[in-house]
Design a protein around this motif. Structure first.
Motif, short mmCIF file in Angstrom:
data_model
loop_
_atom_site.label_atom_id
_atom_site.label_comp_id
_atom_site.label_asym_id
_atom_site.label_seq_id
_atom_site.Cartn_x
_atom_site.Cartn_y
_atom_site.Cartn_z
N ALA A 290 0.89 -1.17 0.00
CA ALA A 290 0.00 0.00 0.00
C ALA A 290 0.92 1.21 0.00
O ALA A 290 1.52 1.54 1.02
N MET A 291 1.07 1.86 -1.15
CA MET A 291 2.05 2.92 -1.34
C MET A 291 1.37 4.27 -1.53
O MET A 291 0.66 4.48 -2.52
N PRO A 292 1.57 5.21 -0.60
CA PRO A 292 1.07 6.57 -0.84
C PRO A 292 1.82 7.19 -2.01
O PRO A 292 3.03 6.97 -2.18
N MET A 293 1.10 7.95 -2.80
CA MET A 293 1.72 8.62 -3.94
C MET A 293 0.81 9.77 -4.38
O MET A 293 -0.30 9.90 -3.90
N CYS A 294 1.33 10.57 -5.28
CA CYS A 294 0.47 11.55 -5.94
C CYS A 294 0.85 11.58 -7.41
O CYS A 294 1.96 11.20 -7.80
N GLU A 295 -0.09 11.98 -8.22
CA GLU A 295 0.15 12.15 -9.64
C GLU A 295 -0.25 13.57 -10.02
O GLU A 295 -1.32 14.03 -9.63
N VAL A 296 0.62 14.22 -10.76
CA VAL A 296 0.30 15.51 -11.34
C VAL A 296 -0.10 15.25 -12.78
O VAL A 296 0.72 14.77 -13.57
N LEU A 297 -1.35 15.52 -13.09
CA LEU A 297 -1.84 15.38 -14.46
C LEU A 297 -1.79 16.75 -15.10
O LEU A 297 -2.41 17.70 -14.61
N HIS A 298 -1.02 16.86 -16.16
CA HIS A 298 -0.83 18.14 -16.84
C HIS A 298 -1.90 18.30 -17.91
O HIS A 298 -2.12 17.38 -18.71
N VAL A 299 -2.54 19.44 -17.90
CA VAL A 299 -3.68 19.70 -18.78
C VAL A 299 -3.32 20.79 -19.78
O VAL A 299 -2.80 21.84 -19.41
N ARG A 300 -3.60 20.51 -21.04
CA ARG A 300 -3.46 21.51 -22.10
C ARG A 300 -4.77 21.53 -22.87
O ARG A 300 -5.12 20.55 -23.53
N GLY A 301 -5.49 22.62 -22.74
CA GLY A 301 -6.81 22.70 -23.37
C GLY A 301 -7.75 21.70 -22.75
O GLY A 301 -7.95 21.69 -21.54
N ASP A 302 -8.30 20.81 -23.58
CA ASP A 302 -9.23 19.79 -23.11
C ASP A 302 -8.61 18.40 -23.14
O ASP A 302 -9.33 17.39 -23.23
N LYS A 303 -7.27 18.33 -23.09
CA LYS A 303 -6.58 17.04 -23.10
C LYS A 303 -5.48 17.02 -22.06
O LYS A 303 -5.04 18.07 -21.58
N PHE A 304 -5.01 15.84 -21.76
CA PHE A 304 -3.86 15.69 -20.87
C PHE A 304 -2.60 15.67 -21.71
O PHE A 304 -2.52 14.97 -22.71
N SER A 305 -1.61 16.45 -21.27
CA SER A 305 -0.33 16.50 -21.99
C SER A 305 0.75 15.71 -21.27
O SER A 305 1.85 15.55 -21.80
N GLY A 306 0.46 15.22 -20.07
CA GLY A 306 1.44 14.41 -19.36
C GLY A 306 0.99 14.07 -17.97
O GLY A 306 -0.01 14.60 -17.46
N ILE A 307 1.74 13.16 -17.36
CA ILE A 307 1.54 12.80 -15.96
C ILE A 307 2.92 12.69 -15.32
O ILE A 307 3.83 12.07 -15.88
N THR A 308 3.06 13.30 -14.15
CA THR A 308 4.28 13.15 -13.36
C THR A 308 3.89 12.49 -12.05
O THR A 308 3.23 13.11 -11.22
N PRO A 309 4.26 11.20 -11.87
CA PRO A 309 3.95 10.52 -10.62
C PRO A 309 5.06 10.70 -9.58
O PRO A 309 6.24 10.75 -9.93
N TYR A 310 4.66 10.79 -8.33
CA TYR A 310 5.60 10.90 -7.20
C TYR A 310 5.23 9.82 -6.18
O TYR A 310 4.13 9.84 -5.64
N TYR A 311 6.15 8.90 -5.95
CA TYR A 311 5.93 7.79 -5.01
C TYR A 311 6.56 8.12 -3.67
O TYR A 311 7.63 8.72 -3.61
N TYR A 312 5.94 7.65 -2.61
CA TYR A 312 6.47 7.86 -1.28
C TYR A 312 7.81 7.14 -1.10
O TYR A 312 8.72 7.68 -0.50
N ASP A 313 7.94 5.93 -1.65
CA ASP A 313 9.14 5.13 -1.41
C ASP A 313 9.42 4.23 -2.60
O ASP A 313 8.96 3.09 -2.65
N THR A 314 10.18 4.70 -3.56
CA THR A 314 10.50 3.89 -4.74
C THR A 314 11.34 2.67 -4.38
O THR A 314 11.26 1.64 -5.03
N ALA A 315 12.15 2.77 -3.33
CA ALA A 315 12.97 1.62 -2.91
C ALA A 315 12.08 0.47 -2.44
O ALA A 315 12.39 -0.70 -2.70
N ALA A 316 10.99 0.76 -1.75
CA ALA A 316 10.07 -0.29 -1.31
C ALA A 316 9.46 -1.01 -2.50
O ALA A 316 9.30 -2.24 -2.49
N ILE A 317 9.17 -0.26 -3.55
CA ILE A 317 8.64 -0.88 -4.77
C ILE A 317 9.71 -1.76 -5.40
O ILE A 317 9.45 -2.90 -5.79
N ALA A 318 10.94 -1.25 -5.50
CA ALA A 318 12.02 -2.03 -6.10
C ALA A 318 12.30 -3.30 -5.29
O ALA A 318 12.53 -4.37 -5.86
N ARG A 319 12.26 -3.21 -3.95
CA ARG A 319 12.46 -4.41 -3.12
C ARG A 319 11.35 -5.42 -3.35
O ARG A 319 11.61 -6.62 -3.52
#
Length: 139
Positions: free
Chosen positions: A102-131
């Motif tokens: 159970a990993m806390p995280m946030c995603e920044v969804l970038h909006v341009r007009g009426d579409k998404f131009s990108g997503i930047t995800p931020y994980y609480y602990d990438t090492a826990a995922i890698a392990r």
């Protein structure tokens, strides 16, 4: 920000999460700009850059190689004219260890007009995922 724009972005966010959860990749692609871009942290087993209208599908294909029964619980959302920040908890079971994460995280969804131009995800602990996925390199 106008109320209509605020509501539009909320609706877009809710729609793209529902479409990705259902695997409707054609409809997802319609919500993305041609130059859509996701950059996952290099420390993740699926780290790197994903580009274009198939970026989310390409990323999900890699993610599900490492995780079973992955899901996202959405909590809070902050909206601006060009971004939606979504607080989440990712739940998934590692195919490598069987560990349920159970990993806390946030995603920044970038909006341009009426579409998404990108997503930047931020994980609480990438090492826990890698392990959990057996990909942690100590070198």
């Amino acid at each position: 920000m106008e109320t209509a724009r605020y509501q539009k972005i909320i609706s877009m966010v809710e729609t793209i999460y529902a479409l990705t959860a259902s695997g409707d990749w054609h409809a997802v692609g319609e919500m993305l700009t041609e130059d859509f871009r996701i950059v996952e942290a290099e420390g993740l087993p699926y780290g790197g850059e994903y580009l274009g209208k198939t970026a989310l599908q390409d990323l999900y294909t890699k993610v599900f190689a490492f995780w079973e029964d992955a899901s996202l619980d959405r909590h809070d959302m902050a909206i601006s004219e060009h971004n939606a920040i979504v607080m989440l908890t990712m739940h998934a079971t590692s195919r490598h260890t069987g560990e349920r994460l159970a990993m806390p995280m946030c995603e920044v969804l970038h909006v341009r007009g009426d579409k998404f131009s990108g997503i930047t995800p931020y994980y609480y602990d990438t090492a826990a995922i890698a392990r959990a996925t057996g990909t942690l390199s100590l070198a």
